[in-house]
Write a protein that holds these residues in place. Structure first.
Motif, mmCIF file in Angstrom:
data_model
loop_
_atom_site.group_PDB
_atom_site.id
_atom_site.type_symbol
_atom_site.label_atom_id
_atom_site.label_comp_id
_atom_site.label_asym_id
_atom_site.label_seq_id
_atom_site.Cartn_x
_atom_site.Cartn_y
_atom_site.Cartn_z
ATOM 1 N N GLY A 1 7.050 -7.165 7.900
ATOM 2 C CA GLY A 1 7.572 -6.437 9.057
ATOM 3 C C GLY A 1 9.083 -6.293 9.045
ATOM 4 N N TYR A 2 9.802 -7.391 8.702
ATOM 5 C CA TYR A 2 11.270 -7.267 8.794
ATOM 6 C C TYR A 2 11.831 -6.368 7.699
ATOM 7 C CZ TYR A 2 12.806 -10.830 5.293
ATOM 8 O OH TYR A 2 13.079 -11.523 4.145
ATOM 9 N N VAL A 3 11.203 -6.387 6.500
ATOM 10 C CA VAL A 3 11.680 -5.491 5.435
ATOM 11 C C VAL A 3 11.407 -4.038 5.833
ATOM 12 C CG1 VAL A 3 11.238 -4.717 3.063
ATOM 13 C CG2 VAL A 3 11.574 -7.143 3.545
ATOM 14 N N CYS A 4 10.242 -3.791 6.442
ATOM 15 C CA CYS A 4 9.923 -2.446 6.915
ATOM 16 C C CYS A 4 10.979 -1.998 7.940
ATOM 17 C CB CYS A 4 8.518 -2.445 7.538
ATOM 18 S SG CYS A 4 7.927 -0.831 7.999
ATOM 19 N N GLY A 5 11.294 -2.913 8.865
ATOM 20 C CA GLY A 5 12.275 -2.596 9.906
ATOM 21 C C GLY A 5 13.655 -2.302 9.332
ATOM 22 N N ILE A 6 14.103 -3.150 8.385
ATOM 23 C CA ILE A 6 15.440 -2.964 7.798
ATOM 24 C C ILE A 6 15.502 -1.623 7.056
ATOM 25 C CG2 ILE A 6 17.007 -3.763 5.962
ATOM 26 C CD1 ILE A 6 16.228 -6.646 6.707
ATOM 27 N N ARG A 7 14.486 -1.365 6.218
ATOM 28 C CA ARG A 7 14.531 -0.141 5.388
ATOM 29 C C ARG A 7 14.444 1.115 6.259
ATOM 30 N NH1 ARG A 7 16.964 2.463 2.169
ATOM 31 N NH2 ARG A 7 15.908 3.849 0.719
ATOM 32 N N ALA B 1 4.289 -13.140 -0.043
ATOM 33 C CA ALA B 1 5.423 -12.564 0.675
ATOM 34 C C ALA B 1 5.966 -11.315 -0.017
ATOM 35 C CB ALA B 1 6.516 -13.615 0.809
ATOM 36 N N HIS B 2 6.077 -11.368 -1.360
ATOM 37 C CA HIS B 2 6.706 -10.242 -2.058
ATOM 38 C C HIS B 2 5.829 -8.992 -2.030
ATOM 39 C CE1 HIS B 2 4.915 -13.246 -4.748
ATOM 40 N NE2 HIS B 2 4.402 -12.236 -5.419
ATOM 41 N N ARG B 3 4.497 -9.187 -1.935
ATOM 42 C CA ARG B 3 3.625 -8.011 -1.782
ATOM 43 C C ARG B 3 3.888 -7.357 -0.415
ATOM 44 N NH1 ARG B 3 -1.314 -7.991 1.057
ATOM 45 N NH2 ARG B 3 -2.670 -6.220 0.643
ATOM 46 N N GLY B 4 3.952 -8.200 0.616
ATOM 47 C CA GLY B 4 4.199 -7.680 1.962
ATOM 48 C C GLY B 4 5.531 -6.946 2.037
ATOM 49 N N MET B 5 6.556 -7.527 1.406
ATOM 50 C CA MET B 5 7.882 -6.875 1.439
ATOM 51 C C MET B 5 7.815 -5.508 0.771
ATOM 52 S SD MET B 5 10.702 -9.785 0.656
ATOM 53 C CE MET B 5 10.188 -11.461 0.513
ATOM 54 N N ALA B 6 7.131 -5.440 -0.375
ATOM 55 C CA ALA B 6 7.042 -4.169 -1.109
ATOM 56 C C ALA B 6 6.279 -3.132 -0.281
ATOM 57 C CB ALA B 6 6.356 -4.394 -2.459
ATOM 58 N N GLN B 7 5.225 -3.576 0.403
ATOM 59 C CA GLN B 7 4.474 -2.645 1.252
ATOM 60 C C GLN B 7 5.351 -2.167 2.410
ATOM 61 O OE1 GLN B 7 1.156 -5.245 2.220
ATOM 62 N NE2 GLN B 7 -0.237 -3.986 0.983
ATOM 63 N N GLY B 8 6.099 -3.104 3.004
ATOM 64 C CA GLY B 8 6.951 -2.761 4.149
ATOM 65 C C GLY B 8 8.002 -1.733 3.769
ATOM 66 N N GLU B 9 8.610 -1.959 2.609
ATOM 67 C CA GLU B 9 9.653 -1.022 2.161
ATOM 68 C C GLU B 9 9.045 0.359 1.931
ATOM 69 O OE1 GLU B 9 12.401 0.215 -1.477
ATOM 70 O OE2 GLU B 9 10.288 -0.237 -1.497
ATOM 71 N N MET B 10 7.847 0.376 1.327
ATOM 72 C CA MET B 10 7.207 1.659 1.028
ATOM 73 C C MET B 10 6.860 2.420 2.312
ATOM 74 S SD MET B 10 3.506 2.450 -0.602
ATOM 75 C CE MET B 10 2.750 1.797 0.870
ATOM 76 N N VAL B 11 6.266 1.726 3.289
ATOM 77 C CA VAL B 11 5.865 2.413 4.532
ATOM 78 C C VAL B 11 7.099 2.994 5.229
ATOM 79 C CG1 VAL B 11 4.937 2.034 6.863
ATOM 80 C CG2 VAL B 11 3.713 1.155 4.873
#
Ligand code: FAD
Ligand code: NAD
Length: 464
Positions: free
Chosen positions: A17-23, A319-329
């Motif tokens: 969630g936070y990576v999605c939010g930042i990106r 965690a790194h899978r979630g971050m990659a998904q968040g950035e992509m979305v």
């Protein structure tokens, strides 16, 4: 009731969630992120980071004990002691620095953070209880990033002496005898750490192997290390519950014999399940994949403009899978063309020795109908490993037989987690055995075993 409108609304401030939010905010998408507990989620607060901190402290303590006994290096030290309260305080300091950093980054890029538990009203509306107030947020895109929770044994719920990883990461004092249920990631990472901290540790595992998700050859050095450290293994066994007298755990073996183990605490680590209940998600009637939200290769759920990322979207819960998904979305919402199709999602188990995998194992390649050749290089023949007193383990490469394209890497040994970057880069960039075999690797490093395994698969390793 306060009302807000936004383009992107993220529920959950963990790594997904936070990576999605930042990106999204970086890309100028109006973004609100709602977090009910603490920014950083499981990973920063009660998962990856605190566990690695505790593992490091336990390793340092064990090293000090080792020097106090006998050191071939000539180092002499007196018997060390450990102040666990201080260890936990140090660990909490790291957590605070990192979670504070997440808040700062979200703010810096212009994402609004709302503290409170979100309740889904419909696919475009969420309500958040913040103290006495309720905030109603309307959005165009709803991202579910609510993570996962530890699985419980129904007959032995968490509480008292039955603990999850969360309590195990903040011990007030160390139990004399710890029984761990589950020889997976958490059971072995924390079980080994507790053993190094001086506890008697027994592990009860339902299958006949430790780390059953990995291939057997890879886990053999971990098994040997567990035995050497004095961790008692009960494989092929199931737990039956606490004995009525307390402080003993009833266990049944695969031959149906029942016995009991002394246990001041029982750490239950039998997996985690996606967090999909308790916040109105069922109203959306999303398609599910087992307990997880079903998503396509863009992390879209079955309702238009509803997305699911991280653990709530299923395995692998890393965690790194979630971050990659968040950035992509975030990038898709901002109008970019993206798909989630990584060549590999690496995985590391921070046991001693560590295990790292990326791409296909020989067996997985075989199952996928790919004819492969493999090359294994042992750390016994690596100079750097000798200077680190860590010659257990090996690096293995798996490549297509026809064109030598590398399809997988595995390694076990000290500090091999750091080789994961080289493994995944080579897979993502479509490297062949010749590419890696002809790359100059610095000497003396553990990384030379990567080059040598590729050369060995080609039939001309230099140092073995
Ligand atoms: P989470 O990190 O679980 O975050 C979800 C967030 O959503 C939470 O903060 C939660 O409070 C919030 N939330 C949930 N519902 C609501 C709601 N209704 N309203 C508002 N907020 C809500 N992975 C690795 O890759 N490497 C490791 O070394 C590693 N070690 C681990 C060690 C342990 C002990 C554990 C337990 C896990 C470990 N993991 C590791 C797994 C990793 O922590 C998870 O894969 C990762 O945290 C998942 O990220 P996420 O954002 O999907 O969910
Ligand atoms: P896990 O899936 O790694 O291991 C669970 C183990 O428990 C398995 O070996 C399974 O056979 C065993 N088991 C299941 N039911 C049992 C029972 N009733 N009795 C005895 N054994 C039983 O799960 P975990 O260790 O709880 O970790 C959860 C998840 O957290 C992992 O799957 C991973 O996604 C994540 N995690 C990752 C890391 C990392 O990346 N280094 C570290 C910790 C956690």
């Amino acid at each position: 009731m306060k009302k807000l409108q936004t383009t992107l609304l993220v529920i959950g401030g963990g790594p997904a969630g936070y990576v999605c939010g930042i990106r999204a905010a970086q890309l100028g998408v109006p973004t609100i992120l709602v977090e009910g507990e603490r920014l950083g989620g499981t990973c920063l607060n009660i998962g990856c980071i605190p566990s690695k901190a505790l593992i490091h402290a336990a390793e340092e303590f064990e090293r000090a004990k080792h020097f106090a006994n006998h050191s071939p290096l000539g180092i002499k030290a007196s018997a060390p002691t450990i102040d666990v309260a201080q260890t936990v305080k140090w660990k909490d300091g790291i957590v605070q620095r990192l979670t504070g950093g997440v808040g700062t980054l979200l703010k810096k890029h212009g994402a609004q953070v709302i503290e409170g538990w979100a309740t889904v009203i419909d696919g475009k509306t969420v309500e958040v209880k913040t103290g006495q107030d309720v905030v109603r947020i309307e959005c165009q895109h709803l991202v579910i990033a609510t993570g996962s929770v530890p699985s419980e044994l129904s007959f032995m719920p968490f509480g008292g002496d039955v603990i999850s990883s969360t309590q195990a990461l903040s011990p007030r004092e160390l139990p004399k005898r710890l029984v761990v249920v589950g020889a997976g990631y958490i059971g072995l990472e924390l079980g080994m750490a507790y053993r190094k901290l001086g506890c008697e540790v027994a592990v009860v595992e339902a299958t006949q192997r430790v780390l059953p998700a990995y291939d057997e050859e890879l886990t053999r050095p971990v098994l040997a290390a567990l035995k050497k450290q004095g961790v008692v293994l009960h494989l092929g066994c199931s737990v039956q519950g606490m004995a009525e007298t307390g402080k003993r755990l009833r266990v049944r073996s695969s031959q149906a014999d029942e016995f009991s183990l002394p246990a001041d605490q029982v750490l239950v680590a039998v997996g985690r399940k996606p967090r999909t209940e308790g916040f109105g998600l069922e109203k959306l009637q999303l398609d599910m994949a087992g307990r997880a939200i079903k998503v396509d290769d863009q992390c879209r759920a079955s309702m238009r403009d509803v997305w699911a990322i991280g653990d709530v979207s299923g395995e692998p819960m890393l965690a790194h899978r979630g971050m990659a998904q968040g950035e992509m979305v975030a990038e898709i919402v901002a109008g970019k063309r993206r798909r989630f199709a990584p060549a590999s999602i690496p995985a590391v188990c921070f046991t001693d020795p560590e295990v790292v995998v990326s791409g296909l194992s020989p067996t997985q390649a075989q199952e996928a109908g790919v004819e492969v050749i493999t090359g294994t290089f042992p750390f016994l023949a690596n100079g750097r490993a000798m200077t680190l007193e860590s010659t257990d383990g090996f690096v293995r490469v798996v490549a297509r037989k026809d064109n030598h394209l590398i399809v997988g890497w595995q390694a076990v040994g000290r500090s091999v987690s750091e080789l994961g970057a080289a493994f995944s880069q080579s897979l993502e960039m479509g490297a062949t055995l010749e590419d890696i075999g002809h790359t100059i690797h610095a000497h003396p490093t553990l990384g030379e075993a990567v080059q040598e395994s590729a050369l060995r698969a080609l039939g001309h390793a230099l140092h073995i």
